[in-house]
Design a protein around this motif. Sequence first.
Motif, PDB file in Angstrom:
ATOM      1  N   GLY A 141       0.810  -1.211   0.000  1.00  0.00           N
ATOM      2  CA  GLY A 141       0.000   0.000   0.000  1.00  0.00           C
ATOM      3  C   GLY A 141       0.844   1.262   0.000  1.00  0.00           C
ATOM      4  N   ALA A 142       1.964   1.228   0.722  1.00  0.00           N
ATOM      5  CA  ALA A 142       2.854   2.394   0.745  1.00  0.00           C
ATOM      6  C   ALA A 142       3.444   2.651  -0.634  1.00  0.00           C
ATOM      7  CB  ALA A 142       3.965   2.166   1.768  1.00  0.00           C
ATOM      8  N   HIS A 143       3.807   1.592  -1.330  1.00  0.00           N
ATOM      9  CA  HIS A 143       4.324   1.750  -2.695  1.00  0.00           C
ATOM     10  C   HIS A 143       3.233   2.279  -3.630  1.00  0.00           C
ATOM     11  CE1 HIS A 143       8.272   0.031  -2.084  1.00  0.00           C
ATOM     12  NE2 HIS A 143       7.755  -1.048  -1.522  1.00  0.00           N
ATOM     13  N   ARG A 144       2.025   1.755  -3.474  1.00  0.00           N
ATOM     14  CA  ARG A 144       0.939   2.184  -4.352  1.00  0.00           C
ATOM     15  C   ARG A 144       0.610   3.658  -4.109  1.00  0.00           C
ATOM     16  NH1 ARG A 144      -2.243  -1.285  -2.883  1.00  0.00           N
ATOM     17  NH2 ARG A 144      -1.722  -2.863  -4.419  1.00  0.00           N
ATOM     18  N   ILE A 171       2.609  -2.100  -9.340  1.00  0.00           N
ATOM     19  CA  ILE A 171       2.868  -3.323  -8.585  1.00  0.00           C
ATOM     20  C   ILE A 171       2.715  -4.532  -9.504  1.00  0.00           C
ATOM     21  CG2 ILE A 171       2.309  -4.654  -6.536  1.00  0.00           C
ATOM     22  CD1 ILE A 171       3.168  -1.744  -5.982  1.00  0.00           C
ATOM     23  N   GLY A 172       3.724  -5.397  -9.506  1.00  0.00           N
ATOM     24  CA  GLY A 172       3.660  -6.646 -10.254  1.00  0.00           C
ATOM     25  C   GLY A 172       3.701  -7.831  -9.311  1.00  0.00           C
ATOM     26  N   LEU A 173       2.939  -8.861  -9.609  1.00  0.00           N
ATOM     27  CA  LEU A 173       2.884 -10.069  -8.778  1.00  0.00           C
ATOM     28  C   LEU A 173       3.261 -11.288  -9.596  1.00  0.00           C
ATOM     29  CD1 LEU A 173       2.021 -11.722  -6.234  1.00  0.00           C
ATOM     30  CD2 LEU A 173      -0.307 -11.736  -7.197  1.00  0.00           C
ATOM     31  N   VAL A 174       4.097 -12.135  -9.006  1.00  0.00           N
ATOM     32  CA  VAL A 174       4.420 -13.440  -9.592  1.00  0.00           C
ATOM     33  C   VAL A 174       4.064 -14.503  -8.557  1.00  0.00           C
ATOM     34  CG1 VAL A 174       6.180 -14.921 -10.627  1.00  0.00           C
ATOM     35  CG2 VAL A 174       6.314 -12.437 -10.933  1.00  0.00           C
ATOM     36  N   PRO A 175       2.911 -15.163  -8.699  1.00  0.00           N
ATOM     37  CA  PRO A 175       2.544 -16.218  -7.748  1.00  0.00           C
ATOM     38  C   PRO A 175       3.330 -17.501  -8.032  1.00  0.00           C
ATOM     39  CG  PRO A 175       0.613 -15.280  -8.861  1.00  0.00           C
ATOM     40  CD  PRO A 175       1.819 -14.888  -9.642  1.00  0.00           C
ATOM     41  N   THR A 176       3.917 -18.105  -7.003  1.00  0.00           N
ATOM     42  CA  THR A 176       4.649 -19.360  -7.177  1.00  0.00           C
ATOM     43  C   THR A 176       4.371 -20.279  -5.994  1.00  0.00           C
ATOM     44  OG1 THR A 176       6.739 -19.058  -5.939  1.00  0.00           O
ATOM     45  CG2 THR A 176       6.537 -17.900  -8.059  1.00  0.00           C
ATOM     46  N   MET A 177       4.703 -21.545  -6.175  1.00  0.00           N
ATOM     47  CA  MET A 177       4.680 -22.494  -5.065  1.00  0.00           C
ATOM     48  C   MET A 177       6.107 -22.818  -4.621  1.00  0.00           C
ATOM     49  SD  MET A 177       1.390 -24.955  -5.282  1.00  0.00           S
ATOM     50  CE  MET A 177       1.996 -26.104  -6.493  1.00  0.00           C
ATOM     51  N   GLY A 178       7.035 -21.933  -4.946  1.00  0.00           N
ATOM     52  CA  GLY A 178       8.406 -22.132  -4.512  1.00  0.00           C
ATOM     53  C   GLY A 178       9.147 -23.124  -5.387  1.00  0.00           C
ATOM     54  N   ASP A 235       7.211  -1.331 -11.124  1.00  0.00           N
ATOM     55  CA  ASP A 235       8.134  -0.607 -10.243  1.00  0.00           C
ATOM     56  C   ASP A 235       8.465  -1.415  -9.000  1.00  0.00           C
ATOM     57  OD1 ASP A 235       8.138   1.809 -11.847  1.00  0.00           O
ATOM     58  OD2 ASP A 235       6.090   2.124 -11.128  1.00  0.00           O
ATOM     59  N   VAL A 236       7.510  -2.239  -8.561  1.00  0.00           N
ATOM     60  CA  VAL A 236       7.693  -3.080  -7.374  1.00  0.00           C
ATOM     61  C   VAL A 236       7.227  -4.487  -7.723  1.00  0.00           C
ATOM     62  CG1 VAL A 236       7.032  -3.469  -4.966  1.00  0.00           C
ATOM     63  CG2 VAL A 236       7.322  -1.125  -5.818  1.00  0.00           C
ATOM     64  N   ALA A 278      16.629 -12.198  -9.398  1.00  0.00           N
ATOM     65  CA  ALA A 278      15.874 -11.931 -10.624  1.00  0.00           C
ATOM     66  C   ALA A 278      15.157 -10.586 -10.592  1.00  0.00           C
ATOM     67  CB  ALA A 278      14.868 -13.056 -10.862  1.00  0.00           C
ATOM     68  N   GLY A 279      15.197  -9.906  -9.436  1.00  0.00           N
ATOM     69  CA  GLY A 279      14.622  -8.571  -9.378  1.00  0.00           C
ATOM     70  C   GLY A 279      13.428  -8.396  -8.475  1.00  0.00           C
ATOM     71  N   ALA A 280      13.096  -9.391  -7.642  1.00  0.00           N
ATOM     72  CA  ALA A 280      11.964  -9.236  -6.724  1.00  0.00           C
ATOM     73  C   ALA A 280      12.310  -8.247  -5.621  1.00  0.00           C
ATOM     74  CB  ALA A 280      11.581 -10.586  -6.124  1.00  0.00           C
ATOM     75  N   ASP A 281      11.311  -7.492  -5.196  1.00  0.00           N
ATOM     76  CA  ASP A 281      11.477  -6.560  -4.085  1.00  0.00           C
ATOM     77  C   ASP A 281      10.916  -7.116  -2.788  1.00  0.00           C
ATOM     78  OD1 ASP A 281      12.433  -4.088  -5.566  1.00  0.00           O
ATOM     79  OD2 ASP A 281      10.570  -4.518  -6.640  1.00  0.00           O
ATOM     80  N   LEU A 282       9.910  -8.000  -2.917  1.00  0.00           N
ATOM     81  CA  LEU A 282       9.180  -8.478  -1.751  1.00  0.00           C
ATOM     82  C   LEU A 282       8.779  -9.927  -1.972  1.00  0.00           C
ATOM     83  CD1 LEU A 282       7.700  -7.492   0.920  1.00  0.00           C
ATOM     84  CD2 LEU A 282       5.708  -7.096  -0.536  1.00  0.00           C
ATOM     85  N   VAL A 283       9.003 -10.770  -0.961  1.00  0.00           N
ATOM     86  CA  VAL A 283       8.543 -12.155  -1.008  1.00  0.00           C
ATOM     87  C   VAL A 283       7.461 -12.332   0.057  1.00  0.00           C
ATOM     88  CG1 VAL A 283       9.144 -14.556  -0.517  1.00  0.00           C
ATOM     89  CG2 VAL A 283      10.645 -13.177  -1.954  1.00  0.00           C
TER      90      VAL A 283
END
Length: 285
Positions: A15-18, A24-31, A49-50, A85-90
């Motif tokens: 929310g702070a970034h928004r 905001i970009g999301l990449v859903p994974t199961m690890g 951007d994030v 790879a460039g993630a900001d947040l996990v």
Amino acid sequence: MRIVRTVAELRETVGAHRAAGRRIGLVPTMGALHEGHLSLIRAARAGSDVVVVSVFVNPTQFDDPADLAAYPRAEDADVALAASAGADLVFAPEAPELYPSGYATTVTVTGPVTETLEGAERGRGHFDGVATVVAKLLVAVAPDAAWFGAKDAQQVVVVRRVVADLGLPVRIEVGPTVREPDGLAMSSRNVRLSPDDRVRALALSRALRAVQGAADDGADAATARDAGLKELATAGVAPEYLALADPDTLEPVATLDRPALALVAARVGEVRLIDNLLIDPFGAR
């Protein structure tokens, strides 16, 4: 790189970034991240951007408890790879964070999109689990765009249906299937293949290429499918399905007069693998 465990902390951070006007970009994974995941994270990095990467082995989409128990987990390695790879947040929650005590709501997509292919083999509960967890992640993150891999083609169709039907304000981006040099589609499950089964697993991608080759030669759908089945049989691999379907609806394709999706699933040893290839009947003519 920041790791968060709760939806509340996730929302506060994103929310702070928004609020600052960042995309905001999301990449859903199961690890158990591999190059396929990393290609999606890099694509999200280029288009956002994030970048938020979720790492969550979703229990509700597994029809086999043994498969859930055997699914590879390596959070420390996943976090390091995501950062590279460039993630900001996990976002790496425990199951009760997404499915708390008393949880009683499921997102269900009906029709051929979920009742055929993987839905027929794994049961309706599989895509109920997929649709529900993806909806929860999209609501929690509220990204501008979310990236998914083309290898899970039916999942992509289901996710697009969920987004359209629920009116979620997110753009779904699809990255191409990433393959090993010998053609095997990258999957977190590949590490469980024995050396001999690893060789046999190549029959899936060869079967898809055989379907494409037959289509290039002007074969009809049934003949093209038979070419793929022959390739699997030669390797001693019995498919759960090998089908030709419309890429958008997954309805069966009887004639190859337009692009079609060839999809295959098979158990190789103890490991269940899937793959697909977009078949262009006019590509070689």
